[in-house]
Design a protein around this motif. Structure first.
Motif, mmCIF file in Angstrom:
data_model
loop_
_atom_site.group_PDB
_atom_site.id
_atom_site.type_symbol
_atom_site.label_atom_id
_atom_site.label_comp_id
_atom_site.label_asym_id
_atom_site.label_seq_id
_atom_site.Cartn_x
_atom_site.Cartn_y
_atom_site.Cartn_z
ATOM 1 N N ILE A 194 0.854 -1.196 0.000
ATOM 2 C CA ILE A 194 0.000 0.000 0.000
ATOM 3 C C ILE A 194 0.886 1.241 0.000
ATOM 4 C CG2 ILE A 194 -1.706 1.343 1.279
ATOM 5 C CD1 ILE A 194 -2.822 -1.158 2.469
ATOM 6 N N ILE A 195 0.553 2.153 -0.874
ATOM 7 C CA ILE A 195 1.175 3.480 -0.806
ATOM 8 C C ILE A 195 0.044 4.487 -0.649
ATOM 9 C CG2 ILE A 195 2.531 5.245 -1.983
ATOM 10 C CD1 ILE A 195 4.047 3.164 -3.417
ATOM 11 N N ILE A 196 0.191 5.338 0.300
ATOM 12 C CA ILE A 196 -0.845 6.363 0.497
ATOM 13 C C ILE A 196 -0.274 7.738 0.198
ATOM 14 C CG2 ILE A 196 -1.978 5.080 2.361
ATOM 15 C CD1 ILE A 196 -0.610 7.405 4.163
ATOM 16 N N HIS A 197 -1.157 8.694 0.060
ATOM 17 C CA HIS A 197 -0.683 10.070 0.074
ATOM 18 C C HIS A 197 -0.836 10.584 1.495
ATOM 19 C CE1 HIS A 197 0.514 14.004 -1.224
ATOM 20 N NE2 HIS A 197 -0.456 14.488 -0.467
ATOM 21 N N ASP A 198 0.235 11.133 2.022
ATOM 22 C CA ASP A 198 0.282 11.533 3.416
ATOM 23 C C ASP A 198 0.358 13.064 3.508
ATOM 24 O OD1 ASP A 198 0.866 12.027 6.027
ATOM 25 O OD2 ASP A 198 2.808 11.010 6.033
ATOM 26 N N ASP A 199 -0.687 13.657 4.041
ATOM 27 C CA ASP A 199 -0.725 15.121 4.144
ATOM 28 C C ASP A 199 0.009 15.629 5.377
ATOM 29 O OD1 ASP A 199 -2.553 16.091 1.896
ATOM 30 O OD2 ASP A 199 -3.716 14.449 2.758
ATOM 31 N N ASP A 200 0.608 14.700 6.081
ATOM 32 C CA ASP A 200 1.413 15.053 7.248
ATOM 33 C C ASP A 200 0.591 15.787 8.307
ATOM 34 O OD1 ASP A 200 3.768 14.909 8.614
ATOM 35 O OD2 ASP A 200 4.561 16.787 7.838
ATOM 36 N N LEU A 201 -0.559 15.250 8.585
ATOM 37 C CA LEU A 201 -1.440 15.870 9.568
ATOM 38 C C LEU A 201 -0.888 15.662 10.970
ATOM 39 C CD1 LEU A 201 -4.803 14.579 8.084
ATOM 40 C CD2 LEU A 201 -3.546 16.678 7.535
ATOM 41 N N SER A 202 -1.077 16.668 11.788
ATOM 42 C CA SER A 202 -0.443 16.633 13.106
ATOM 43 C C SER A 202 -0.965 15.499 13.992
ATOM 44 C CB SER A 202 -0.649 17.974 13.805
ATOM 45 O OG SER A 202 -1.986 18.383 13.690
ATOM 46 N N TYR A 203 -2.238 15.190 13.858
ATOM 47 C CA TYR A 203 -2.813 14.196 14.764
ATOM 48 C C TYR A 203 -2.971 12.863 14.049
ATOM 49 C CZ TYR A 203 -6.317 15.807 11.748
ATOM 50 O OH TYR A 203 -6.962 16.172 10.616
ATOM 51 N N MET A 204 -2.421 12.789 12.872
ATOM 52 C CA MET A 204 -2.593 11.577 12.080
ATOM 53 C C MET A 204 -1.259 11.282 11.424
ATOM 54 S SD MET A 204 -5.713 10.066 11.009
ATOM 55 C CE MET A 204 -5.494 8.301 10.958
ATOM 56 N N LYS A 205 -0.233 11.286 12.241
ATOM 57 C CA LYS A 205 1.110 11.041 11.732
ATOM 58 C C LYS A 205 1.195 9.644 11.145
ATOM 59 C CE LYS A 205 3.423 14.794 12.744
ATOM 60 N NZ LYS A 205 3.548 15.660 11.568
ATOM 61 N N ASN A 206 1.925 9.559 10.091
ATOM 62 C CA ASN A 206 2.176 8.277 9.448
ATOM 63 C C ASN A 206 3.343 7.611 10.183
ATOM 64 O OD1 ASN A 206 2.456 6.139 7.718
ATOM 65 N ND2 ASN A 206 3.313 7.350 6.048
ATOM 66 N N GLY A 207 3.092 7.207 11.414
ATOM 67 C CA GLY A 207 4.166 6.643 12.223
ATOM 68 C C GLY A 207 5.094 7.729 12.713
ATOM 69 N N GLU A 208 6.151 7.327 13.399
ATOM 70 C CA GLU A 208 7.080 8.348 13.887
ATOM 71 C C GLU A 208 8.451 8.154 13.258
ATOM 72 O OE1 GLU A 208 6.227 8.997 18.188
ATOM 73 O OE2 GLU A 208 4.711 10.119 17.086
ATOM 74 N N ASP A 209 9.325 7.372 13.911
ATOM 75 C CA ASP A 209 10.612 7.101 13.273
ATOM 76 C C ASP A 209 10.394 6.269 12.000
ATOM 77 O OD1 ASP A 209 10.498 6.494 16.372
ATOM 78 O OD2 ASP A 209 10.385 4.578 15.287
ATOM 79 N N VAL A 210 9.630 5.193 12.156
ATOM 80 C CA VAL A 210 9.338 4.337 10.998
ATOM 81 C C VAL A 210 7.923 4.613 10.489
ATOM 82 C CG1 VAL A 210 9.293 1.981 10.135
ATOM 83 C CG2 VAL A 210 10.697 2.555 12.132
#
Lengths: 353, 353
Positions: free
Chosen positions: B273-289
């Motif tokens: 799966i590849i998503i588009h990530d808008d880098d939302l503050s409360y919906m982080k796409n994980g942290e380090d990984v």
DNA sequence: TGCGCTATCCAAAGCGGTTTGAAAATGATT
DNA sequence: AATCATTTTCAAACCGCTTTGGATAGCGCA
């Protein structure tokens, strides 16, 4: 096209035109119609800035969004709340002004909003325990309504809130009735008032059955997917892992679900989850069949109600503090089921007590 | 405390006090200091309403949020965008006014905002193909910046956008390089411009390898968890199920993940799966990984940039239309891996072409 | 000493509405 | 027809600031 020009066109004084347009009685009906027609014909719109200066009112409500550290607030819940409030404002000819400010500037922003006359009232978001802002706004002397409550506030104030304690109490009872005993609470940040109340509801319900809430099964963090995942994962590796989770939001619930599925636990069979569902428009908890069993309360509706309450107070400050407590609905979804069999002995032992 | 009173206190005219406070040169430095000190001492804040009337400027930017049917917009992306924009506004002494209006009232709202002088400029959200609002705002003659672009717009206009086409093209190439051939696109609503561009990027990348995008593997819906789930589930039961998904958002990606896990497919092994990530503050796409491999572009940053652009245009309308195209970053996470072996023959066969 | 300049400050006129106090027009009453 | 009450309309003040067009004062220089 402004008032004066319009008046000139009509051969009337600005006074009369203004009154005709604003529905004052001291103007001949036929004149009023003439004015109305002309106004429409020329697409006349009174200048907001002038009205505001002349009337001394802002016709605007302020929402202050603290930035930075405590970014808990710029969350999806907030978006739906202001959508609801915004509806009410436009319906009543009010503007909504949003101030996004650095944490440390928040207090000064409230002061400025008042002393510069930018707004007639404000909504206070994300109240915490002993929230100093309530005293501040009271002191400033501007009408305001709190979305939520602040445990420990000395003064009376207006608020709209969900009965968070009761909601989580009922959810806990529901899980207990299903035979669960190891119940985990994945809570929001506990400096937030709503989180405190939810915990109280949880702990009380447990206590009512003679169960002590296990601190190892209570976490408190921002309500993100990742934090939900991490909290759940940490609990699931424990010796006496929980069989059920009570989760503060849909989003963190998704993280909890991820942690469960990662360990091969089937929802509603091996493990149960109840979330609090704010009924967000873009984050529906399923459609006909809810994904999660949930305590549901529309935050958008809360926005509408808070805005209405505030406009009421602005219109008549003599009204004094008002309150509105909303009850959450318990929605049964697919994420809950009887406690798994392996816990049966524990269950029957405890059930005796 | 107002200007006149302050002036009286100081034994000066309002003119001089005003000038002293606003940094005009025709005032003695020692006088200015005296004025400044007195202003601070008395907590003097100039009345916004008066300034606005006197200067003829609103010092406010409008954002219109259509309600009802097309509620695609009141989504988490929007919340982060306005947080970013709001930062810029407060930094520059501007207010942000949000209008939440019924769909059909949207055009009239733009007109009113202008003719009543409530705002100096506006941000246009969620542009669609051939979006009529661009012509409208141009016609109205108010500065505006579009968040996104509108394919088919005849006139030049200002915008800030992510290179959606390129982002999805690269993501597709990445999957192709991993050996995937059955790639699905779980897109946003395709009347939205960004969704059209993403599809183009996907289709083009496929075509460049001699592959036709399978219509049965392309869905288009609002970007909710449920719709992502449903789209993915429907595709996964097909005979020739996809081995990879390209998903429009983090939230719908979580739905896709749920559908995959439901079928016992492991992310990054059985399915990618590849998503588009808008880098939302409360919906982080994980942290380090990162959880998901993603095309990432901060929508909050876009909000900041759009606001800055707009304030620039408001300050100097002669600037003319400006554009800013942001490139998304390709973030490699745990949700992608080589196409599963069972597709190996297909892969090698295709690889020849 | 007187003139021109510059530095400094001020009175007053807006900005575009609302609102007060009074005038003009109309109608009713005697 | 004169008087009084009511309608209807208007001129002008006001909201609190900015800004224009002087006025005044201080200074350098002839």
């Amino acid at each position: 096209m402004n008032l004066k020009e319009l008046a000139q066109q009509l051969g009337l004084s600005p006074t009369t035109v203004s009154r005709a347009l604003n529905g004052y009685p001291e103007v001949n009906e036929s004149t009023r119609e003439r004015v109305m027609a002309a106004a429409k014909r020329h697409h006349y719109r009174p200048n907001t800035r002038a009205i505001r200066l002349a009337t001394g009112r802002a016709f605007a409500i302020g929402h202050v969004i603290p930035l930075a550290t405590r970014h808990e607030i710029m969350n999806p819940i907030f978006a739906d709340f202001i959508a609801g409030a915004g509806e009410t404002y436009s319906k009543n000819g009010y503007d909504m002004v949003l101030s996004v400010v650095a944490d440390e500037a928040e207090h000064q922003t409230y002061r400025d909003l008042k002393s510069r006359g930018t707004v007639d009232g404000m909504i206070l978001h994300a109240p915490q325990m002993d929230d100093a802002r309530i005293a501040l706004l009271t002191d400033i002397g501007i009408p305001f309504v709190v979305h939520g409550r602040a445990t420990g506030a000395a003064l009376p104030y207006s608020w709209v809130d969900v009965n968070n304690r009761r909601a989580f109490q009922r959810a806990t009872e529901f899980l207990l009735d299903l035979g669960h005993r190891r119940i985990a609470l994945v809570n929001g940040l506990e400096n937030m008032d709503f989180a405190i109340r939810r915990r109280t509801g949880f702990v009380d319900a447990m206590a009512a059955r003679g169960l002590a809430a296990d601190p190892a099964l209570m976490s408190s963090d921002e309500m993100t997917e990742v934090s939900g995942y991490r909290a759940a994962r940490a609990m699931l590796v424990q010796d006496d892992a929980p069989t059920a989770f009570l989760v503060a939001s849909m989003i963190s619930g998704m993280g909890v679900r991820r942690a469960c599925e990662e360990r091969g636990l089937a929802l509603g069979r091996d493990v149960s989850i109840i979330i609090h569902d704010d009924d967000l428009s873009y984050m529906k908890n399923g459609e006909d069949v809810p994904i999660f069993t949930a305590t549901r309360s529309s935050v958008r509706e809360a926005g509408r109600l808070a805005a209405e309450m505030l406009l009421g107070i602005v219109a008549d400050p003599a009204l004094g503090p008002q309150q509105r407590l909303l009850e959450a609905e318990l929605i049964i979804g697919q994420s809950t089921g009887p406690a798994p069999a392996r816990h049966a002995p524990v269950l029957s032992a405890t059930a005796k007590g």
